[in-house]
Motif scaffolding. Structure first.
Motif, mmCIF file in Angstrom:
data_model
loop_
_atom_site.group_PDB
_atom_site.id
_atom_site.type_symbol
_atom_site.label_atom_id
_atom_site.label_comp_id
_atom_site.label_asym_id
_atom_site.label_seq_id
_atom_site.Cartn_x
_atom_site.Cartn_y
_atom_site.Cartn_z
ATOM 1 N N TYR A 1 -22.346 5.125 3.827
ATOM 2 C CA TYR A 1 -20.996 4.988 3.261
ATOM 3 C C TYR A 1 -21.023 4.875 1.735
ATOM 4 O O TYR A 1 -19.977 4.951 1.096
ATOM 5 C CB TYR A 1 -20.295 3.761 3.843
ATOM 6 N N GLY A 2 -22.215 4.671 1.154
ATOM 7 C CA GLY A 2 -22.338 4.571 -0.296
ATOM 8 C C GLY A 2 -21.584 3.371 -0.845
ATOM 9 O O GLY A 2 -21.563 2.290 -0.247
ATOM 10 N N ASP A 3 -20.961 3.557 -2.007
ATOM 11 C CA ASP A 3 -20.111 2.529 -2.614
ATOM 12 C C ASP A 3 -18.693 2.840 -2.162
ATOM 13 O O ASP A 3 -17.995 3.657 -2.765
ATOM 14 C CB ASP A 3 -20.228 2.580 -4.141
ATOM 15 N N PRO A 4 -18.235 2.234 -1.067
ATOM 16 C CA PRO A 4 -17.046 2.730 -0.371
ATOM 17 C C PRO A 4 -15.737 2.444 -1.098
ATOM 18 O O PRO A 4 -15.591 1.430 -1.779
ATOM 19 C CB PRO A 4 -17.098 1.983 0.961
ATOM 20 N N GLY B 1 -17.768 8.475 3.498
ATOM 21 C CA GLY B 1 -18.623 7.845 2.508
ATOM 22 C C GLY B 1 -18.424 8.350 1.090
ATOM 23 O O GLY B 1 -17.757 9.352 0.839
ATOM 24 N N ARG B 2 -19.026 7.624 0.171
ATOM 25 C CA ARG B 2 -18.940 7.913 -1.269
ATOM 26 C C ARG B 2 -20.325 7.652 -1.854
ATOM 27 O O ARG B 2 -20.624 6.579 -2.354
ATOM 28 C CB ARG B 2 -17.879 7.015 -1.906
ATOM 29 N N VAL B 3 -21.174 8.677 -1.744
ATOM 30 C CA VAL B 3 -22.592 8.521 -2.067
ATOM 31 C C VAL B 3 -22.960 9.377 -3.271
ATOM 32 O O VAL B 3 -22.558 10.537 -3.368
ATOM 33 C CB VAL B 3 -23.466 8.917 -0.858
ATOM 34 N N ASN B 4 -23.731 8.807 -4.180
ATOM 35 C CA ASN B 4 -24.295 9.563 -5.299
ATOM 36 C C ASN B 4 -25.502 10.351 -4.784
ATOM 37 O O ASN B 4 -26.504 9.759 -4.386
ATOM 38 C CB ASN B 4 -24.719 8.591 -6.400
ATOM 39 N N PRO B 5 -25.451 11.676 -4.780
ATOM 40 C CA PRO B 5 -26.548 12.448 -4.196
ATOM 41 C C PRO B 5 -27.794 12.542 -5.072
ATOM 42 O O PRO B 5 -28.834 13.017 -4.602
ATOM 43 C CB PRO B 5 -25.932 13.831 -3.988
ATOM 44 N N ILE B 6 -27.704 12.092 -6.337
ATOM 45 C CA ILE B 6 -28.859 12.228 -7.231
ATOM 46 C C ILE B 6 -29.255 10.903 -7.872
ATOM 47 O O ILE B 6 -29.996 10.874 -8.847
ATOM 48 C CB ILE B 6 -28.594 13.285 -8.338
ATOM 49 N N GLY B 7 -28.777 9.789 -7.330
ATOM 50 C CA GLY B 7 -29.090 8.478 -7.900
ATOM 51 C C GLY B 7 -30.418 7.938 -7.395
ATOM 52 O O GLY B 7 -31.099 8.548 -6.563
#
Length: 320
Positions: A125-128, A139-145
Motif C-alpha cells: 500500500y506504500g504511503d497510503p 496503493g501509493r508506492v515509490n517504484p524507485i525509492g
C-alpha cells in the motif's frame, strides 16, 4: 489434497525466521510433517533448535531463488528479509527473493498440485492516501525509492500468484501482513518494537523518527499465525488478498512510552529525521478477514509487549 498417515506434508520457506518458526511450531503441533527451507540470511537456527530432533521436522538450508524439488501438499512462502535494515542491505537480492522465489514456489505448487500461501505485506500500500487500508486499495508506492526492493518485489510476487491462479488454476492464498511483533524477532532488525525494547532494556535513549506522530498497528505473532492457518484451511477458491493485522492504531510516541513503562526503564526519547518513504499511517481494515476467516486478533498490545519484553530480557542476559 494428498495426505500420508492422515498428515499433510507442508513446506515453509523462511521457516527459521521470526514468523516462520512460529508457523512451524503450530503445524507440528497439529500433527503435520514440516520441511523448513531457509538460507539463514535473516533466519536463525536458534529459532528452530528446539525442533531439530522432532521426527516430523526437517531443516533444508536452501535459497528460494533456486528451484526446490520436494513432494508436498501445502506451501507457505514466507522467505524474504522483512525489515528495512535487512532488505536494504542487498536490495537486488531482496527483489530476487520475492520474484524468483515466487516463481520457483509457484512452479513447485503447479507440479505437485499443492495449495500455496504467499506472505505479502502491508507495504504494497506504500504511503497510503486511504485510511484504513482495504484490500481494494491499489496503493501509493515509490517504484524507485530505497524501500522499493521490498515493496515492489512483494507487489510483483502478488502479480505472479494471481497470474498462476488465472492461467493454471493454482489454489493460492495471498495474505497482506501488517506490523507483527513477538518472541524471536531479531534484536537488530531495525523494527520499531524490537528497537524500542532493546534500547529500553539497555537503558539507552529510545530513537523516535520525526515527532513520533506516525501510526502503526501491532499484531501479536500468535494471532497472525492463527490467521495464516485458518486461511489455508478454507476450502474453495479464496485467493484473496486478505489483510491480516491488528486494527488498533497507536502512535510511535505512545508505543515508546508504553515500552518504557513495561520495562521500568529510565530511557529518554531522542528524535531523528524521518527516513525516506516511511509511511505516516498504517492500519488494516480486517472486515474481509472477519467475514471470511472468522478471525480477529485477541492479544492486546500491553499483554503482547510484556511477553516480548520477557523474551528480549532473557536474550540480552544470555549475551546473544
Amino acid at each position: 489434497m494428498r495426505k500420508y498417515n492422515g498428515r499433510s506434508q507442508v513446506l515453509v520457506t523462511g521457516g527459521a525466521g521470526f514468523l516462520g518458526s512460529h508457523l512451524c511450531d503450530r503445524l507440528l503441533g497439529e500433527g503435520h510433517d514440516v520441511i523448513c527451507a531457509d538460507n539463514l540470511f535473516t533466519g536463525s537456527k536458534r529459532n528452530i533448535e528446539h525442533l531439530l530432533a522432532h521426527p516430523r521436522f526437517e531443516l533444508m538450508r536452501h535459497d528460494v531463488t533456486f528451484p526446490l524439488y520436494v513432494e508436498v501438499d501445502e506451501i507457505y512462502n514466507l522467505a524474504c528479509p522483512a525489515s528495512p535494515v535487512h532488505y536494504q542491505h542487498d536490495p537486488v537480492q531482496t527483489v530476487k527473493t520475492s520474484v524468483h522465489g515466487a516463481i520457483n514456489m509457484l512452479g513447485l505448487a503447479k507440479r505437485t498440485g499443492a495449495r500455496i500461501f504467499q506472505a505479502s505485506t502491508s507495504e504494497v500500500y506504500g504511503d497510503p492516501d486511504v485510511h484504513p487500508q482495504t484490500e481494494s486499495y491499489w496503493g501509493r508506492v515509490n517504484p524507485i525509492g530505497v524501500r522499493s526492493c521490498y515493496d515492489e518485489g512483494k507487489r510483483c510476487a502478488e502479480t505472479l500468484f494471481f497470474d498462476y491462479h488465472r492461467q493454471y488454476g493454482l489454489d493460492i492464498r495471498v495474505a497482506r501482513i501488517f506490523n507483527t511483533y513477538g518472541p524471536r524477532m531479531h534484536p537488530n532488525d531495525g523494527r520499531v518494537v524490537s528497537n524500542f525494547i532493546v534500547q529500553a532494556l539497555r537503558g539507552e535513549p529510545i530513537t523516535i523518527y520525526g515527532e513520533g506522530e506516525q501510526t502503526r498497528s501491532f499484531c501479536y505473532v500468535d494471532d497472525l499465525i492463527d490467521g495464516f492457518v485458518r486461511y489455508m484451511r478454507l476450502e474453495g477458491p479464496v485467493p484473496g488478498p486478505i489483510n491480516l493485522g491488528n486494527p488498533n492504531e497507536f502512535t510511535i510516541a505512545s508505543l515508546a512510552q508504553l515500552v518504557i513503562e513495561l520495562t521500568n526503564s529510565r530511557s529518554s526519547l531522542v528524535k531523528r529525521p524521518l527516513p525516506s518513504d516511511d509511511p505516516m499511517q498504517r492500519q488494516p481494515d480486517i472486515a474481509r478477514a472477519r467475514e471470511t476467516l472468522q478471525w480477529e486478533p485477541r492479544v492486546q498490545l500491553r499483554e503482547g509487549l510484556a511477553r516480548t519484553i520477557d523474551y528480549f530480557d532473557q536474550l540480552l542476559r544470555e549475551g546473544s
